[in-house]
Write an enzyme that holds these catalytic residues in place. Structure first.
Site: not given
Ligand code: CA2
Length: 388
Positions: A10-11, A18, A23, A72, A75, A78, A85, A96, A98, A100, A105, A109
């Site tokens: 997501p995002n 932005r 990022y 990735n 959110a 978390h 699963d 995995e 990320h 940032s 942070r 997170r």
């Protein structure tokens, strides 16, 4: 051609539009193309998908149309036990990533519920973390490693690759200025290369600044990891008469320290090792902690901050201050290195020879810091040939 599935959660479709401080300014479309190129450079095809919906991510994981997954989870990282699963249930290995530094942070997170289902978690390296994730996965698919603990701590582990009994051993120690976002995946490609050439490779992790490390804890971890070869040898019959320690950057400081243990005064930290190194390969190693003070936002100062005050910390930890090492040394450095200046190796090689050590030193014009851990680089090939 083997295939990697890249999943962004997501995002992440907003990448580049932005929050560039956190990022970066690369868009998702650009990132996916970069990932295709990185995968291609190690012989993999790459399919990419992004979704803002948890169920879509789970469906993608369940499809199995690839050999491994780089994810990735955004959110969902978390709190999504459903993603955990799905990854656990999948027969495909996953890494995995990320962008940032999630450990530095907001507190919520810092934890990933997805991590335990993955081979590795790479964070805090910007979008280049995706390249490292792809390389980690590719190395695992090429020659799978078995991960062994050499102590009770999370970071007291290493990846062993061995193809035949009685193989000589290379121990790999990664760099990253002892900071926690840099992990042993950096040395995977060299470990695979060495294993293919008939060495057993032991690519170790150690506690770092931010994960309970610092001096002397980190040194002790590295010493324990090398000594653990005696345990591994019971099962894998390693040739411990030839043990080469290969360290890059800050890992070079650790390799030189671990390589000097057989030469330490009795009762001093690290003396009387169980397993002795015959050779140390320093790839752009940090050899002088005093001169390294200003590098990488004063990392050396942070690394030494935990040292016991009644000891001469430089004599304990800084290679140029504890010469001679005893083990044979091969040092390589590029003149275009902006992370660890080439003068560190020039002065070190001179001082080590004066102290009676056997040192082979090679300098490479226009070569930077990270090129040295590319197995195709002339620098690595030269160091490797010098060992034979
Ligand atoms: O650092 C990462 O890669 C994250 O996985 C990114 C997630 C965040 O929720 C994780 O905690 C860490 C998604 C962040 C939102 O993505 C944006 C990217 C660019 C612009 C706006 C949002």
């Amino acid at each position: 051609m083997p295939k990697i599935l890249l999943i962004n959660g997501p995002n992440l479709n907003r990448l580049g539009f932005r929050d560039p401080e956190t990022y970066g300014s690369t868009t998702l479309v650009e990132l996916e193309q970069l990932c295709r190129d990185w995968a291609g450079s190690v012989g993999f095809e790459l399919d990419a998908m992004q979704s803002n919906h948890e169920g879509d991510l789970i469906d993608a994981i369940q499809q199995h149309g690839a050999d491994g997954i780089v994810i990735n989870p955004g959110a969902f990282t978390h709190y999504s036990y459903a993603l955990h699963d799905a990854l656990t249930d999948s027969p495909l290995p996953s890494v995995e990533v990320h962008i940032s530094n999630i450990k530095e942070r907001e507190p919520w997170r810092a934890n990933s519920v997805v991590s335990p289902a993955c081979l590795s978690t790479i964070y805090g390296r910007g979008i280049n973390g995706y390249a490292d994730g792809i390389y980690r996965l590719a190395a695992h698919l090429e020659i799978p490693a078995t991960t062994h603990a050499y102590g009770p701590e999370l970071d007291q582990v290493g990846d062993l690759r061995v193809r035949a009994s009685n193989s000589p051993v290379m121990v790999f120690m990664h760099g990253g200025f002892w900071r926690h976002q840099w992990t042993r995946d950096l040395m995977d490609r060299l470990a695979v290369d060495a294993t293919k050439a008939g060495w057993a490779s032991w690519n170790i992790e150690y506690r770092r600044i931010g994960t309970g490390g610092g001096w002397p804890t980190t040194g002790f971890d590295v010493g324990l990891a090398v000594d653990h070869l005696a345990v591994l040898s019971q099962e894998h019959e390693l040739d411990l008469s030839r043990v080469v320690l290969v360290g890059h950057s800050a890992g070079g400081q650790l390799a030189l320290w671990a390589g000097s243990r057989g030469n330490r005064p009795p009762m001093s930290p690290g003396a009387d090792p169980l397993v002795r190194a015959t050779d140390v390969v320093g790839l752009a190693p940090i050899t002088d902690l005093r001169a390294a003070k200003s590098l990488s936002s004063e990392a050396a100062g942070q690394f030494l901050a935990s040292a016991r005050t009644h000891t001469d910390v430089y004599r304990e930890a800084s290679p140029v201050d504890f010469l001679p090492i005893g083990a044979n040394q091969i040092i390589v450095h590029g003149t275009a290195d902006t992370d660890v200046p080439v003068e560190q190796s020039q002065a070190y090689a001179r001082a080590a020879r004066e102290a009676g050590d056997t040192v082979v030193y090679h300098e490479f014009d226009d070569v930077d810091h990270m090129t040295l851990i590319d197995p195709a680089s002339e620098a690595w090939q030269t160091a490797f040939a010098a060992l034979a």
